[in-house]
Design a protein around this motif. Structure first.
Motif, PDB file in Angstrom:
ATOM      1  N   UNK A  34      -6.770  -5.923  21.437  1.00 38.55           N
ATOM      2  CA  UNK A  34      -7.372  -5.386  20.214  1.00 38.55           C
ATOM      3  C   UNK A  34      -7.353  -3.870  20.312  1.00 38.55           C
ATOM      4  N   UNK A  35      -6.794  -3.207  19.308  1.00 42.87           N
ATOM      5  CA  UNK A  35      -6.898  -1.744  19.234  1.00 42.87           C
ATOM      6  C   UNK A  35      -7.881  -1.394  18.126  1.00 42.87           C
ATOM      7  N   UNK A  36      -8.818  -0.505  18.457  1.00 44.72           N
ATOM      8  CA  UNK A  36      -9.823  -0.073  17.481  1.00 44.72           C
ATOM      9  C   UNK A  36      -9.538   1.379  17.125  1.00 44.72           C
ATOM     10  N   UNK A  37      -9.134   1.605  15.881  1.00 47.43           N
ATOM     11  CA  UNK A  37      -8.848   2.946  15.384  1.00 47.43           C
ATOM     12  C   UNK A  37     -10.163   3.575  14.932  1.00 47.43           C
ATOM     13  N   UNK A  38     -10.673   4.521  15.709  1.00 41.86           N
ATOM     14  CA  UNK A  38     -11.967   5.137  15.406  1.00 41.86           C
ATOM     15  C   UNK A  38     -11.835   6.530  14.802  1.00 41.86           C
ATOM     16  N   UNK A  39     -10.615   6.907  14.495  1.00 37.92           N
ATOM     17  CA  UNK A  39     -10.368   8.241  13.946  1.00 37.92           C
ATOM     18  C   UNK A  39     -10.266   8.138  12.417  1.00 37.92           C
ATOM     19  N   UNK A  40     -11.063   8.911  11.666  1.00 34.81           N
ATOM     20  CA  UNK A  40     -11.004   8.804  10.197  1.00 34.81           C
ATOM     21  C   UNK A  40      -9.643   9.167   9.609  1.00 34.81           C
ATOM     22  N   UNK A  41      -8.777   9.814  10.387  1.00 34.87           N
ATOM     23  CA  UNK A  41      -7.417  10.075   9.903  1.00 34.87           C
ATOM     24  C   UNK A  41      -6.597   8.787   9.835  1.00 34.87           C
ATOM     25  N   UNK A  42      -7.039   7.744  10.544  1.00 30.13           N
ATOM     26  CA  UNK A  42      -6.450   6.398  10.467  1.00 30.13           C
ATOM     27  C   UNK A  42      -4.954   6.382  10.797  1.00 30.13           C
ATOM     28  N   UNK A  43      -4.538   7.180  11.768  1.00 30.20           N
ATOM     29  CA  UNK A  43      -3.113   7.236  12.113  1.00 30.20           C
ATOM     30  C   UNK A  43      -2.647   5.931  12.772  1.00 30.20           C
ATOM     31  N   UNK A  44      -3.444   5.383  13.681  1.00 29.48           N
ATOM     32  CA  UNK A  44      -3.054   4.118  14.320  1.00 29.48           C
ATOM     33  C   UNK A  44      -2.967   3.008  13.278  1.00 29.48           C
ATOM     34  N   UNK A  45      -3.892   3.011  12.342  1.00 31.50           N
ATOM     35  CA  UNK A  45      -3.872   2.044  11.241  1.00 31.50           C
ATOM     36  C   UNK A  45      -2.581   2.168  10.442  1.00 31.50           C
ATOM     37  N   UNK A  46      -2.181   3.399  10.177  1.00 29.55           N
ATOM     38  CA  UNK A  46      -0.933   3.674   9.440  1.00 29.55           C
ATOM     39  C   UNK A  46       0.277   3.165  10.214  1.00 29.55           C
ATOM     40  N   UNK A  47       0.323   3.454  11.522  1.00 29.12           N
ATOM     41  CA  UNK A  47       1.475   3.035  12.330  1.00 29.12           C
ATOM     42  C   UNK A  47       1.642   1.511  12.319  1.00 29.12           C
ATOM     43  N   UNK A  48       0.537   0.778  12.242  1.00 33.71           N
ATOM     44  CA  UNK A  48       0.615  -0.681  12.258  1.00 33.71           C
ATOM     45  C   UNK A  48       0.684  -1.285  10.860  1.00 33.71           C
ATOM     46  N   UNK A  49       0.877  -0.436   9.861  1.00 26.53           N
ATOM     47  CA  UNK A  49       1.081  -0.896   8.484  1.00 26.53           C
ATOM     48  C   UNK A  49      -0.094  -1.723   7.959  1.00 26.53           C
ATOM     49  N   UNK A  50      -1.295  -1.329   8.369  1.00 28.84           N
ATOM     50  CA  UNK A  50      -2.502  -2.042   7.930  1.00 28.84           C
ATOM     51  C   UNK A  50      -3.229  -1.168   6.910  1.00 28.84           C
ATOM     52  N   UNK A  51      -3.777  -1.790   5.880  1.00 30.27           N
ATOM     53  CA  UNK A  51      -4.475  -1.054   4.839  1.00 30.27           C
ATOM     54  C   UNK A  51      -5.722  -0.384   5.413  1.00 30.27           C
ATOM     55  N   UNK A  52      -5.873   0.934   5.222  1.00 29.74           N
ATOM     56  CA  UNK A  52      -7.039   1.645   5.766  1.00 29.74           C
ATOM     57  C   UNK A  52      -8.285   1.447   4.909  1.00 29.74           C
ATOM     58  N   UNK A  53      -8.828   0.251   4.981  1.00 31.90           N
ATOM     59  CA  UNK A  53      -9.985  -0.066   4.147  1.00 31.90           C
ATOM     60  C   UNK A  53     -10.907  -1.035   4.875  1.00 31.90           C
ATOM     61  N   UNK A  54     -12.149  -0.631   5.079  1.00 31.58           N
ATOM     62  CA  UNK A  54     -13.181  -1.496   5.639  1.00 31.58           C
ATOM     63  C   UNK A  54     -14.165  -1.807   4.526  1.00 31.58           C
ATOM     64  N   UNK A  55     -14.408  -3.088   4.282  1.00 38.85           N
ATOM     65  CA  UNK A  55     -15.295  -3.481   3.192  1.00 38.85           C
ATOM     66  C   UNK A  55     -16.676  -2.849   3.375  1.00 38.85           C
ATOM     67  N   UNK A  56     -17.064  -2.018   2.428  1.00 36.23           N
ATOM     68  CA  UNK A  56     -18.346  -1.301   2.437  1.00 36.23           C
ATOM     69  C   UNK A  56     -18.467  -0.323   3.609  1.00 36.23           C
ATOM     70  N   UNK A  57     -17.317   0.033   4.237  1.00 37.08           N
ATOM     71  CA  UNK A  57     -17.341   1.056   5.281  1.00 37.08           C
ATOM     72  C   UNK A  57     -17.851   0.545   6.615  1.00 37.08           C
ATOM     73  N   UNK A  58     -17.850   1.443   7.607  1.00 39.62           N
ATOM     74  CA  UNK A  58     -18.207   1.069   8.985  1.00 39.62           C
ATOM     75  C   UNK A  58     -19.721   1.028   9.207  1.00 39.62           C
ATOM     76  N   UNK A  59     -20.493   1.557   8.275  1.00 39.65           N
ATOM     77  CA  UNK A  59     -21.948   1.671   8.461  1.00 39.65           C
ATOM     78  C   UNK A  59     -22.605   0.319   8.752  1.00 39.65           C
TER      79      UNK A  59
END
Length: 246
Positions: A34-59
């Motif tokens: 499991x890789x957890x992308x904790x950077x708001x720039x979401x670069x790892x998310x982008x590299x893995x072609x995953x939509x940068x969206x968390x339902x209602x955010x990380x809060x």
């Protein structure tokens, strides 16, 4: 489950590229990753072609009001899942600060996944913040990429002092050179400097490579589109060296 936090005080040192490729090669080795992308720039998310969206955010996840399982997405690669980032991560320090035992919160969030994954890789944003302290607390290994410049030794000493002053004995620092260009005199001089040699560095290093830059256009780990290039082989060797000390 073992946790590797890929972290640096400085930005632009190849941290996310290392996170993505370490996750890829760990999964290729048969580990459930499991890789957890904790950077708001979401670069790892982008590299893995995953939509940068968390339902209602990380809060809600930080508050314990949503199961971490709900944030996990599959990638295109066997054995490899991701918790994507989104812009709500820019407030992660604030959300953590509102919690009791905030420096242990990231570790607590990951606990329910103990039996689901062999390796968790945390792609951390740069800086020394409450979030970075929480990531270090949660990690077994702190993988730190450093570019061979005159600031490398200073950065490494700052990090080592920080771990010592805060009595962080559980985490094992694993520093390695990143973006190495041996055509540059300064890189050769720093890597041969007796001062830098006193710092305990991994044998593996990541070369500067246009193939790594192509990750942005291909949106894949470099090992997926150019498995025999120098950078791919270096990331594979880095994973094997880290696996040996996990």
């Amino acid at each position: 489950m073992k946790t590797i936090a890929v972290y640096s005080i400085k930005g632009g040192v190849g941290k996310t590229a290392a996170s993505v490729n370490l996750a890829y090669y760990a999964a290729k080795a048969g580990k459930k990753v499991l890789i957890w992308d904790l950077d708001p720039q979401a670069a790892a998310t982008f590299y893995f072609r995953v939509k940068p969206k968390i339902k209602k955010g990380i809060k809600k996840t930080v508050q314990g009001k949503r199961d971490i399982d709900d944030d996990i997405k599959a990638t295109d690669y066997e054995n490899l899942d991701i918790i994507p980032s989104d812009f709500s991560y820019r407030k992660l320090d604030i959300f953590l600060d509102a919690e009791d035992k905030s420096k242990k919160r990231i570790g607590d969030i990951l606990k329910p996944l103990q039996d689901e994954y062999d390796v968790v890789i945390l792609d951390a944003p740069p800086g020394i913040t409450l979030l970075s302290e929480a990531l270090i607390q949660a990690a077994d290994i702190l993988a730190v990429p450093i570019i061979p410049t005159v600031l490398s030794q200073r950065t490494s000493e700052m990090l080592t002092s920080y771990l010592k002053e805060n009595d962080m004995k559980k985490v094992r620092p694993a520093l390695f050179f990143s973006m190495v260009d041996r055509r540059k005199k300064i890189h050769r001089e720093v890597m041969e400097d007796p001062g830098i040699k006193r710092i305990k560095l991994l044998e593996s290093f990541i070369p500067y490579s246009a193939d790594v830059e192509r990750m942005g256009t291909n949106r894949e780990p470099v090992g997926a589109f150019s498995p025999w290039c120098r950078a791919s082989r270096a990331y594979k060797t880095l994973w094997e060296e880290l696996e040996a000390i996990l």
